[in-house]
Design an enzyme around this catalytic site. Structure first.
Site, PDB file in Angstrom:
ATOM      1  CD  GLU A   1       1.679  14.922   7.679  1.00  0.00           C
ATOM      2  OE1 GLU A   1       0.455  15.009   7.429  1.00  0.00           O
ATOM      3  OE2 GLU A   1       2.363  15.900   8.004  1.00  0.00           O
TER       4      GLU A   1
ATOM      5  CG  ASN B   1      -0.795   5.612   0.300  1.00  0.00           C
ATOM      6  OD1 ASN B   1       0.147   5.643   1.084  1.00  0.00           O
ATOM      7  ND2 ASN B   1      -1.720   6.548   0.265  1.00  0.00           N
TER       8      ASN B   1
ATOM      9  CB  CYS C   1      -3.360  10.730   2.666  1.00  0.00           C
ATOM     10  SG  CYS C   1      -2.035  11.609   1.848  1.00  0.00           S
TER      11      CYS C   1
HETATM   12  P1  NAP Z   1      -1.666   1.720   8.466  1.00  0.00           P
HETATM   13  O1  NAP Z   1      -2.429   0.473   8.499  1.00  0.00           O
HETATM   14  O2  NAP Z   1      -1.846   2.690   9.581  1.00  0.00           O
HETATM   15  O3  NAP Z   1      -0.122   1.301   8.337  1.00  0.00           O
HETATM   16  C1  NAP Z   1       0.886   2.266   8.231  1.00  0.00           C
HETATM   17  C2  NAP Z   1       2.192   1.687   8.682  1.00  0.00           C
HETATM   18  O4  NAP Z   1       2.120   1.360  10.068  1.00  0.00           O
HETATM   19  C3  NAP Z   1       2.582   0.390   7.977  1.00  0.00           C
HETATM   20  O5  NAP Z   1       3.960   0.411   7.749  1.00  0.00           O
HETATM   21  C4  NAP Z   1       2.223  -0.665   9.006  1.00  0.00           C
HETATM   22  O6  NAP Z   1       2.964  -1.859   8.850  1.00  0.00           O
HETATM   23  C5  NAP Z   1       2.605   0.043  10.273  1.00  0.00           C
HETATM   24  N1  NAP Z   1       2.021  -0.484  11.498  1.00  0.00           N
HETATM   25  C6  NAP Z   1       0.946  -1.266  11.676  1.00  0.00           C
HETATM   26  N2  NAP Z   1       0.744  -1.504  12.978  1.00  0.00           N
HETATM   27  C7  NAP Z   1       1.712  -0.865  13.653  1.00  0.00           C
HETATM   28  C8  NAP Z   1       2.043  -0.706  15.031  1.00  0.00           C
HETATM   29  N3  NAP Z   1       1.338  -1.264  15.992  1.00  0.00           N
HETATM   30  N4  NAP Z   1       3.110   0.038  15.353  1.00  0.00           N
HETATM   31  C9  NAP Z   1       3.854   0.633  14.403  1.00  0.00           C
HETATM   32  N5  NAP Z   1       3.593   0.529  13.089  1.00  0.00           N
HETATM   33  C10 NAP Z   1       2.533  -0.210  12.714  1.00  0.00           C
HETATM   34  O7  NAP Z   1      -1.974   2.540   7.127  1.00  0.00           O
HETATM   35  P2  NAP Z   1      -1.988   2.000   5.629  1.00  0.00           P
HETATM   36  O8  NAP Z   1      -3.169   1.129   5.444  1.00  0.00           O
HETATM   37  O9  NAP Z   1      -0.646   1.483   5.255  1.00  0.00           O
HETATM   38  O10 NAP Z   1      -2.193   3.356   4.813  1.00  0.00           O
HETATM   39  C11 NAP Z   1      -3.446   3.929   4.636  1.00  0.00           C
HETATM   40  C12 NAP Z   1      -3.677   5.070   5.586  1.00  0.00           C
HETATM   41  O11 NAP Z   1      -2.590   5.983   5.518  1.00  0.00           O
HETATM   42  C13 NAP Z   1      -4.904   5.884   5.236  1.00  0.00           C
HETATM   43  O12 NAP Z   1      -5.627   6.193   6.403  1.00  0.00           O
HETATM   44  C14 NAP Z   1      -4.325   7.144   4.611  1.00  0.00           C
HETATM   45  O13 NAP Z   1      -5.166   8.264   4.688  1.00  0.00           O
HETATM   46  C15 NAP Z   1      -3.084   7.315   5.391  1.00  0.00           C
HETATM   47  N6  NAP Z   1      -2.112   8.126   4.680  1.00  0.00           N
HETATM   48  C16 NAP Z   1      -1.858   9.389   5.153  1.00  0.00           C
HETATM   49  C17 NAP Z   1      -0.974  10.206   4.479  1.00  0.00           C
HETATM   50  C18 NAP Z   1      -0.677  11.577   5.001  1.00  0.00           C
HETATM   51  O14 NAP Z   1       0.367  12.103   4.648  1.00  0.00           O
HETATM   52  N7  NAP Z   1      -1.542  12.195   5.795  1.00  0.00           N
HETATM   53  C19 NAP Z   1      -0.346   9.764   3.316  1.00  0.00           C
HETATM   54  C20 NAP Z   1      -0.626   8.468   2.861  1.00  0.00           C
HETATM   55  C21 NAP Z   1      -1.509   7.662   3.557  1.00  0.00           C
HETATM   56  P3  NAP Z   1       2.283  -3.179   8.196  1.00  0.00           P
HETATM   57  O15 NAP Z   1       2.047  -2.847   6.779  1.00  0.00           O
HETATM   58  O16 NAP Z   1       3.294  -4.224   8.414  1.00  0.00           O
HETATM   59  O17 NAP Z   1       1.011  -3.417   8.957  1.00  0.00           O
END
Ligand code: NAP
Length: 537
Positions: A305, A210, A339
């Site tokens: 995070e 995002n 988030c």
């Molecule tokens: P995600 O599915 O957890 O993916 C995050 C990152 O992790 C991506 O770069 C993804 O790569 C990578 N990834 C996937 N599988 C992995 C593995 N086994 N090992 C290491 N890295 C891996 O999250 P998202 O869908 O991108 O983002 C949405 C989530 O992020 C929501 O839950 C949101 O609340 C959270 N978020 C939190 C914050 C905060 O600061 N607290 C800020 C923004 C978003 P790929 O894309 O290649 O799968």
């Protein structure tokens, strides 16, 4: 119409600036479609030409743009068209090994580079990033359907973050501590302890889709100013914007191998990266994946995070126009894919009808459509995400929630939906939709609201609306979240504020100062004197 013009300030090769699209941009057919394609690739011309080979973007290692030996690529699907927009290299484990090896040796030299020089390079990268905001924003529009204006804002904010980080780093890393031994019982003044902050080594940065630029630089800049090297694994959706951003650091002239960017699906190379023995620190932002990483990572510092279910508690004395404006902005900006989006409204029963009426009126004014048109609500990132959101909506429907609008979906585009009279037995009361759907739970006491907030596995942020600051402070202390906003929706910025989640929402704290500190370790040097130092004279 969109205009591509030669930039007045050429920095070698043909460089272009893109004037932002008019509302006619979407819906073009035939020739129009090929115009869209050429525009989609426009960011990869001129100064960015070297980051692409044919139609596949290269990865970045050892100061060069490279093709993976895997011969495979990963497709990035445009959430609006649901067709392949870009392709990136699927890097191999051998390539990751090589990147780590180079990152290790580059870091040793970088740690010896004077702090002011590190800061100077970061300032340069920030300026280049801002100069190229248009093509980078264009990628954000195409890859993650971010509304056009917000996409530009993300890049500019990222440049500002990098500069602020350089300044803050010079200040906080330029200082250490001096301790004397005779404050501790039984000691004379025979030991002088000098402490300073030293880098950790190789930092692995993994941001989510995002904010693929902003949440990448929020890890890159603190890591670099603190003397670390950095390996970035960008999210697949958002990878091309991230590669453009990395190129800005390349253009700034950082030493070879200090920054690398490996692309590929997280599910395929993620474990190899996060469990790599050369990694000394992981800074991750994303969903539950972070919990799994924490369990596998081993004995290295982690900055996690993760997700949130940010509650908005509304008391009877609140300014309901202010609340409604914040709920709509907080709940529906970037289609709820933040988030810190407001993810559940907990409103006192006596004012619920009035508040819901006001929110409903504002929701009716939200524009829905493609990101190029700068609509408020744009397609969510993927079909699976849209299906997940739909599952939550259907569960709420079946269990009797009141639909304030008709549920409508076309492809990945989901119209904004306010669900009233949500009860705790509905999934939407607890789960993070990451879409434009907002539940309202009516409460009969403040305690009930606090109880719901604290019963969540998440604890990122929360907010409370009331005219009584004393009550607000009590509620803030009672809410088990990393931050509580009083009379405003949750928000991650400004980027130098501490930002942290409790429980499943994270480990450690972000924000520029905290990130720099987290990416360092304290080193002490103790001067031992043969006699107490105050005996002379
Ligand atoms: P995600 O599915 O957890 O993916 C995050 C990152 O992790 C991506 O770069 C993804 O790569 C990578 N990834 C996937 N599988 C992995 C593995 N086994 N090992 C290491 N890295 C891996 O999250 P998202 O869908 O991108 O983002 C949405 C989530 O992020 C929501 O839950 C949101 O609340 C959270 N978020 C939190 C914050 C905060 O600061 N607290 C800020 C923004 C978003 P790929 O894309 O290649 O799968």
């Amino acid at each position: 119409m969109v205009q591509i013009q030669p930039s007045p300030q050429r920095t070698g090769g043909d460089q272009f600036t893109i004037k932002w699209p008019s509302r006619k941009f979407s819906g073009l057919r035939g020739k129009g479609k090929s115009l869209i394609w050429s525009l989609a690739m426009a960011g990869s011309t001129g100064v960015f030409a070297e980051i692409i080979d044919g139609d596949v973007f290269k990865y970045y290692a050892d100061g060069e743009w490279k093709k993976s030996s895997s011969g495979k690529s990963v497709a990035i699907i445009n959430p609006t068209t649901r067709k392949t927009q870009y392709k990136v290299q699927a890097c191999t484990q051998e390539e990751v090994n090589k990147v780590m090896e180079i990152a290790k040796s580059a870091q040793k030299l970088w740690a010896k580079t004077p702090l002011w020089k590190r800061a100077e390079l970061l300032h340069k990268a920030a300026a280049i990033l801002k100069e190229h905001k248009a093509p980078i924003a264009e990628c954000l529009v195409k890859e993650i359907a971010k509304p056009a204006k917000d996409a530009v804002t993300e890049v500019v904010r990222s440049g500002d973050l990098v500069s602020y980080c350089a300044e803050e780093g010079v200040r906080i890393l330029g200082e250490g501590k001096f301790l004397v031994s005779d404050s501790f019982p039984g000691n004379e003044r025979t030991k002088y302890c000098l402490t300073s902050k030293i880098p950790l080594g190789v930092v692995l940065a993994i941001p989510p889709f995002n904010y693929p630029v902003n949440l990448a630089v929020s890890k890159i800049a603190p890591a670099l100013i603190a003397g670390n090297s950095l390996v970035l694994k960008p999210p697949t959706q958002g990878a091309v914007a991230a590669l453009h951003m990395v190129h800005c650091f390349h253009l700034a002239g950082f030493p070879k191998g200090l920054i690398s960017c490996v692309t590929g699906k997280g599910s395929e190379i993620g474990d190899f990266l996060t469990m790599h023995p050369a990694v000394n620190c992981i800074s991750f932002t994303g969903g539950d994946t972070g919990i799994a990483i924490s369990k596998k990572a081993g004995m290295i510092p982690l900055q996690m995070e993760l997700g949130g279910k940010d509650a908005c508690i509304v008391l009877e004395d609140a300014d309901l126009d202010l609340v409604a404006a914040n709920i709509v902005k907080g709940g529906f900006s970037y289609s709820g894919q933040r988030c810190t989006a407001v993810k559940v409204v907990l409103v006192m029963e006596s004012i619920a009808d009035t508040l819901v009426g006001k929110v409903k009126a504002k929701v009716a004014k939200l524009t829905v459509g493609p990101p190029e048109n700068d609509c408020d609500i744009t397609p969510v990132v993927s079909e699976s995400s849209a299906n997940f959101i739909e599952g939550l909506v259907m569960d709420a429907k079946q269990k009797g929630a009141t639909f304030c609008q008709e549920y409508k979906r076309e492809g990945n585009l989901i119209w904004p939906l306010l669900l009233d009279n949500v009860r705790p037995d509905m999934r939407i009361a607890w789960e993070e939709p990451f879409g434009p759907v907002l539940p309202v739970i009516r409460i009969s006491s403040v305690e009930e609201g606090i109880h719901h907030c604290n019963a969540s596995n998440f604890g990122l942020q929360g907010c409370v609306f009331t005219a009584d600051i004393n009550k607000a402070m009590l509620i803030s202390d009672a809410m088990e979240t990393g931050t509580v906003q009083i009379n405003s929706a949750p928000a991650r910025g400004p980027d130098h504020f501490p930002f942290q989640g409790l429980k499943d929402s994270g480990i450690g704290s972000q924000g520029i100062t905290n990130s720099i500190t987290m990416m360092t370790k304290i080193k002490s040097t103790v001067i031992n004197l043969p006699t107490p130092s105050y005996t002379m004279g």
